[in-house]
Motif scaffolding. Structure first.
Motif, PDB file in Angstrom:
ATOM      1  N   LYS A 251       0.856  -1.138   0.062  1.00  0.00           N
ATOM      2  CA  LYS A 251      -0.025  -0.115   0.097  1.00  0.00           C
ATOM      3  C   LYS A 251       0.880   1.383  -0.027  1.00  0.00           C
ATOM      4  N   LEU A 252       1.906   1.343   0.809  1.00  0.00           N
ATOM      5  CA  LEU A 252       2.820   2.408   0.897  1.00  0.00           C
ATOM      6  C   LEU A 252       3.413   2.500  -0.549  1.00  0.00           C
TER       7      LEU A 252
ATOM      8  N   ILE B 202      -5.806  11.218   7.267  1.00  0.00           N
ATOM      9  CA  ILE B 202      -4.869  12.378   6.862  1.00  0.00           C
ATOM     10  C   ILE B 202      -4.738  12.439   5.649  1.00  0.00           C
ATOM     11  N   VAL B 203      -4.233  13.568   5.035  1.00  0.00           N
ATOM     12  CA  VAL B 203      -3.933  13.804   3.741  1.00  0.00           C
ATOM     13  C   VAL B 203      -2.543  14.451   3.528  1.00  0.00           C
ATOM     14  N   VAL B 204      -1.679  13.684   2.707  1.00  0.00           N
ATOM     15  CA  VAL B 204      -0.441  14.039   2.282  1.00  0.00           C
ATOM     16  C   VAL B 204      -0.309  14.425   0.697  1.00  0.00           C
ATOM     17  N   ARG B 205       0.779  15.327   0.469  1.00  0.00           N
ATOM     18  CA  ARG B 205       0.943  15.553  -1.014  1.00  0.00           C
ATOM     19  C   ARG B 205       2.419  15.266  -1.198  1.00  0.00           C
ATOM     20  N   SER B 206       2.868  15.406  -2.336  1.00  0.00           N
ATOM     21  CA  SER B 206       4.554  15.112  -2.531  1.00  0.00           C
ATOM     22  C   SER B 206       5.254  16.171  -2.239  1.00  0.00           C
TER      23      SER B 206
ATOM     24  N   LEU C 231       6.765   7.379   5.329  1.00  0.00           N
ATOM     25  CA  LEU C 231       6.737   8.094   3.729  1.00  0.00           C
ATOM     26  C   LEU C 231       7.361   9.658   4.053  1.00  0.00           C
ATOM     27  N   GLU C 232       7.997   9.956   5.059  1.00  0.00           N
ATOM     28  CA  GLU C 232       8.520  11.190   5.304  1.00  0.00           C
ATOM     29  C   GLU C 232       9.533  11.690   4.191  1.00  0.00           C
ATOM     30  N   ASP C 233      10.101  10.827   3.503  1.00  0.00           N
ATOM     31  CA  ASP C 233      10.980  11.162   2.323  1.00  0.00           C
ATOM     32  C   ASP C 233      10.281  11.575   1.014  1.00  0.00           C
ATOM     33  N   ASP C 234       9.017  11.118   0.939  1.00  0.00           N
ATOM     34  CA  ASP C 234       8.190  11.117  -0.278  1.00  0.00           C
ATOM     35  C   ASP C 234       7.010  12.394  -0.204  1.00  0.00           C
ATOM     36  N   ALA C 235       6.485  12.580   0.943  1.00  0.00           N
ATOM     37  CA  ALA C 235       5.416  13.352   1.217  1.00  0.00           C
ATOM     38  C   ALA C 235       5.371  14.145   2.562  1.00  0.00           C
ATOM     39  N   ILE C 236       4.495  15.267   2.474  1.00  0.00           N
ATOM     40  CA  ILE C 236       4.349  16.335   3.425  1.00  0.00           C
ATOM     41  C   ILE C 236       2.995  16.032   3.926  1.00  0.00           C
ATOM     42  N   LEU C 237       2.853  15.986   5.293  1.00  0.00           N
ATOM     43  CA  LEU C 237       1.555  15.796   5.782  1.00  0.00           C
ATOM     44  C   LEU C 237       0.823  17.310   5.759  1.00  0.00           C
ATOM     45  N   GLU C 238      -0.403  17.184   4.872  1.00  0.00           N
ATOM     46  CA  GLU C 238      -1.107  18.448   4.638  1.00  0.00           C
ATOM     47  C   GLU C 238      -2.440  18.363   5.593  1.00  0.00           C
ATOM     48  N   GLN C 239      -2.928  17.581   6.201  1.00  0.00           N
ATOM     49  CA  GLN C 239      -4.046  17.857   6.965  1.00  0.00           C
ATOM     50  C   GLN C 239      -3.882  16.784   8.090  1.00  0.00           C
ATOM     51  N   LYS C 240      -3.971  17.306   9.292  1.00  0.00           N
ATOM     52  CA  LYS C 240      -3.685  16.677  10.464  1.00  0.00           C
ATOM     53  C   LYS C 240      -4.669  15.328  10.712  1.00  0.00           C
TER      54      LYS C 240
END
Length: 176
Positions: free
Chosen positions: A110-111, A171-175, A152-161
């Motif tokens: 899934k990751l 949560i929502v993440v973006r690249s 996922l910290e190398d690939d994504a930024i947390l957008e929504q807590k």
């Protein structure tokens, strides 16, 4: 090769006799400036070249007209619009759901899928769903979210807590 105003896809563009301005700034078929001339002189120049006189900027002072083959001009504008539409692809919000008892192999798969969504420029909503009595241990879901974000910290930024909605924690993440 003269087209009437009615055949134009865009009604705001005037062609040949439909042009109403008395004076026009005329651009030749090669893109060179021919200067300001009367509509009749510009029409004669277009007729001699065997192409059309197309008003491309009616709001300018004086209006700008180009000596060009209308069919070819229309085709180029249509292609330009298609290219712009293709390049401005909307990013979608993809979704990936996890259960609390997911195995490490399934988690890795899934990751990997989430990383491919992020590489394509999409945002991803990661959702942890609780079954039955799991609702009594909501902290396990928050721990799972923290683990996923860490992986996922190398690939994504947390957008929504992390947010609880019914039986789901998301949560929502973006690249990056």
């Amino acid at each position: 090769m003269h087209y009437s105003k009615e055949t134009a896809i865009n009604k705001s563009i005037r062609i040949n006799e439909a042009i109403r301005a008395r004076e026009l700034r005329v651009i030749g078929s090669d893109g060179e400036q021919l200067g300001i001339m009367s509509r009749t002189d510009a029409q004669k120049a277009a007729d001699e070249a065997g192409v059309d006189l197309v008003e491309i900027s009616p709001n300018a002072d004086p209006p700008v007209a180009k000596i060009v083959d209308w069919g070819k001009y229309q085709y180029q504008k249509m292609k330009e619009l298609q290219k712009n539409r293709k390049s401005s692809k909307q990013s979608e919000l993809k979704q990936m759901r996890f259960g609390l008892k997911i195995g490490s192999g399934d988690l890795d798969i899934k990751l990997r899928k989430i990383r491919s969504f992020l590489a394509e420029g999409h945002k991803v909503r990661i959702q942890i769903f609780y079954r039955g009595r799991e609702m009594a241990h909501k902290e396990l879901g928050f721990e799972m979210i923290d683990k996923i974000v860490a992986l996922l910290e190398d690939d994504a930024i947390l957008e929504q807590k992390p947010q609880m909605a019914g039986r789901n924690l998301s949560i929502v993440v973006r690249s990056k």
